[in-house]
Scaffold this motif. Structure first.
Motif, PDB file in Angstrom:
ATOM      1  N   ILE A 132       0.866  -1.177   0.000  1.00 38.46           N
ATOM      2  CA  ILE A 132       0.000   0.000   0.000  1.00 38.46           C
ATOM      3  C   ILE A 132       0.902   1.226   0.000  1.00 38.46           C
ATOM      4  N   LYS A 133       0.788   2.047  -1.040  1.00 34.63           N
ATOM      5  CA  LYS A 133       1.595   3.260  -1.105  1.00 34.63           C
ATOM      6  C   LYS A 133       1.108   4.245  -0.045  1.00 34.63           C
ATOM      7  N   LEU A 134       2.041   4.804   0.696  1.00 35.07           N
ATOM      8  CA  LEU A 134       1.686   5.676   1.808  1.00 35.07           C
ATOM      9  C   LEU A 134       1.229   7.064   1.361  1.00 35.07           C
ATOM     10  N   LYS A 135       1.297   7.345   0.069  1.00 33.08           N
ATOM     11  CA  LYS A 135       0.771   8.609  -0.448  1.00 33.08           C
ATOM     12  C   LYS A 135      -0.576   8.419  -1.141  1.00 33.08           C
ATOM     13  N   LYS A 136      -1.081   7.177  -1.142  1.00 40.39           N
ATOM     14  CA  LYS A 136      -2.257   6.894  -1.957  1.00 40.39           C
ATOM     15  C   LYS A 136      -3.454   6.357  -1.188  1.00 40.39           C
ATOM     16  N   PHE A 137      -3.309   6.028   0.081  1.00 42.13           N
ATOM     17  CA  PHE A 137      -4.423   5.400   0.794  1.00 42.13           C
ATOM     18  C   PHE A 137      -5.368   6.423   1.419  1.00 42.13           C
ATOM     19  N   PHE A 138      -5.016   7.692   1.355  1.00 43.76           N
ATOM     20  CA  PHE A 138      -5.828   8.727   1.992  1.00 43.76           C
ATOM     21  C   PHE A 138      -6.272   9.776   0.974  1.00 43.76           C
ATOM     22  N   GLU A 139      -7.169  10.620   1.420  1.00 44.95           N
ATOM     23  CA  GLU A 139      -7.621  11.734   0.597  1.00 44.95           C
ATOM     24  C   GLU A 139      -7.846  12.945   1.487  1.00 44.95           C
ATOM     25  N   THR A 140      -7.820  14.127   0.882  1.00 43.88           N
ATOM     26  CA  THR A 140      -8.061  15.352   1.635  1.00 43.88           C
ATOM     27  C   THR A 140      -9.552  15.492   1.918  1.00 43.88           C
ATOM     28  N   ASN A 141      -9.881  15.798   3.147  1.00 46.02           N
ATOM     29  CA  ASN A 141     -11.284  15.965   3.543  1.00 46.02           C
ATOM     30  C   ASN A 141     -11.741  17.371   3.131  1.00 46.02           C
ATOM     31  N   ASP A 142     -11.972  17.525   1.816  1.00 51.44           N
ATOM     32  CA  ASP A 142     -12.246  18.829   1.209  1.00 51.44           C
ATOM     33  C   ASP A 142     -13.628  18.806   0.543  1.00 51.44           C
ATOM     34  N   PRO A 143     -14.564  19.654   0.978  1.00 46.40           N
ATOM     35  CA  PRO A 143     -15.897  19.701   0.349  1.00 46.40           C
ATOM     36  C   PRO A 143     -15.830  19.946  -1.151  1.00 46.40           C
ATOM     37  N   TRP A 144     -14.816  20.660  -1.599  1.00 49.91           N
ATOM     38  CA  TRP A 144     -14.647  20.950  -3.028  1.00 49.91           C
ATOM     39  C   TRP A 144     -14.574  19.672  -3.855  1.00 49.91           C
ATOM     40  N   SER A 145     -13.930  18.622  -3.312  1.00 48.11           N
ATOM     41  CA  SER A 145     -13.738  17.381  -4.070  1.00 48.11           C
ATOM     42  C   SER A 145     -15.054  16.659  -4.340  1.00 48.11           C
ATOM     43  N   HIS A 146     -16.102  16.982  -3.587  1.00 45.07           N
ATOM     44  CA  HIS A 146     -17.395  16.324  -3.776  1.00 45.07           C
ATOM     45  C   HIS A 146     -18.338  17.130  -4.667  1.00 45.07           C
ATOM     46  N   GLU A 147     -17.887  18.305  -5.086  1.00 44.29           N
ATOM     47  CA  GLU A 147     -18.691  19.116  -5.997  1.00 44.29           C
ATOM     48  C   GLU A 147     -18.527  18.608  -7.428  1.00 44.29           C
ATOM     49  N   GLU A 148     -19.491  18.861  -8.251  1.00 44.98           N
ATOM     50  CA  GLU A 148     -19.495  18.353  -9.623  1.00 44.98           C
ATOM     51  C   GLU A 148     -18.459  19.088 -10.467  1.00 44.98           C
ATOM     52  N   GLU A 149     -17.665  18.318 -11.228  1.00 48.47           N
ATOM     53  CA  GLU A 149     -16.702  18.927 -12.132  1.00 48.47           C
ATOM     54  C   GLU A 149     -17.443  19.749 -13.179  1.00 48.47           C
ATOM     55  N   GLY A 150     -16.881  20.891 -13.529  1.00 50.04           N
ATOM     56  CA  GLY A 150     -17.533  21.779 -14.472  1.00 50.04           C
ATOM     57  C   GLY A 150     -18.375  22.830 -13.769  1.00 50.04           C
ATOM     58  N   VAL A 151     -18.750  22.537 -12.544  1.00 45.20           N
ATOM     59  CA  VAL A 151     -19.527  23.486 -11.740  1.00 45.20           C
ATOM     60  C   VAL A 151     -18.636  24.107 -10.661  1.00 45.20           C
ATOM     61  N   ARG A 152     -17.820  23.264 -10.043  1.00 47.06           N
ATOM     62  CA  ARG A 152     -16.942  23.745  -8.983  1.00 47.06           C
ATOM     63  C   ARG A 152     -15.832  24.610  -9.561  1.00 47.06           C
ATOM     64  N   GLU A 153     -15.123  25.318  -8.702  1.00 41.60           N
ATOM     65  CA  GLU A 153     -13.995  26.132  -9.113  1.00 41.60           C
ATOM     66  C   GLU A 153     -12.902  25.254  -9.720  1.00 41.60           C
TER      67      GLU A 153
END
Length: 279
Positions: free
Chosen positions: A164-185
């Motif tokens: 398991i790569k130690l840079k790949k098992f996590f993600e940033t807890n960012d509301p932006w990442s859950h917004e729809e592409e093309g709509v979000r900034e």
């Protein structure tokens, strides 16, 4: 502290510890070369197979198959692309080399050690395999995507993939990442060029503008850290580790232990990031 570790948890496993100064460009390759040169006489004398690895991953099981000469003069975990792809290679973060290939690796380094940046180094010493005179092998076949990508990881882990790569098992807890592409900034409001540069050493030569471009085109998809927001274990990774114990026919606590280690690592990483941005 190193001596305490060597005499304690690593007792009987580690014979020698050698400290090599960090090189901002040649990074782990320069450390591997230093160690190989120091032990070259015994490697040749005993016809030893050598493992080169760094601290960018966690092994969830033993991997004796990496030491099997039948795997190839150079043996890695998994192929990164199909046979038709000219960039196909095995990642450098864990490889074993036969004694003959150790000589070839050192010789190649002596002729090509001057790289301008980490990306050039990766092309020379990871993607390029021209220095290998024998066969190159991997324990796992190409899984339909780069082995660090979630799609490939989901396939590989269910088939016994050990890393398991130690840079790949996590993600940033960012509301932006859950917004729809093309709509979000275009770029997350939480993005900070200095944070992105500091935690992604292969990008430390880029300007702030180029860092933003990298994040937009590649960085977000690669799951790179880009802000001071807290990090969390990816939902699918947590589910996979939990299910690993349910389907295991041997040690039923592998997934549980691995999950505990990842949670401890992430807690320390979040604390370090917070300290770095506030100091």
């Amino acid at each position: 502290m190193l001596q305490q570790w060597q005499q304690g948890p690593a007792s009987g496993l580690v014979d020698e510890i050698k400290l090599v100064p960090n090189d901002a460009v040649n990074v782990d390759v320069s450390k591997w070369i230093s160690a190989l040169k120091s032990n070259l006489h015994s490697i040749r004398k005993d016809n030893s197979r050598v493992m080169l690895l760094n601290d960018s991953f966690l092994l969830v099981r033993n991997t004796p198959e990496l030491w099997n000469d039948a795997c190839g003069g150079v043996c890695g975990l998994v192929w990164t692309a199909s046979r038709k792809d000219t960039t196909r290679h095995i990642q450098s973060y864990i490889r074993t080399l036969s004694s003959c290939e150790v000589d070839n690796y050192i010789e190649f380094y002596e002729r090509n050690q001057h790289s301008q940046n980490v990306q050039e180094l990766i092309q020379k010493f990871e993607v390029n395999l021209d220095w290998v005179h024998g066969n190159v092998g991997a324990l796992f076949h190409y899984a339909g995507g780069h082995p660090d990508a979630d799609t490939a990881q989901k396939v590989l882990l269910t088939h016994g993939y050990p890393a398991i790569k130690l840079k790949k098992f996590f993600e940033t807890n960012d509301p932006w990442s859950h917004e729809e592409e093309g709509v979000r900034e275009r770029i997350s409001p939480a993005f900070e060029a200095e944070v992105y540069r500091r935690v992604n050493h292969d990008l430390n030569h880029l300007s702030d503008e180029k860092l933003e471009e990298h994040f937009e085109v590649l960085g977000y998809k690669e799951g790179r850290i880009y802000s001071r927001l807290p990090l969390k274990i990816k939902d699918w990774m947590r589910e996979e580790l939990v299910s690993m114990d349910a389907t295991s026919t041997s040690d039923g606590s592998v997934g549980e232990r691995t999950l505990a280690l990842l949670e401890d690592y992430l807690e320390a990483l979040n604390a370090a990031n917070e300290k770095a941005v506030t100091s």
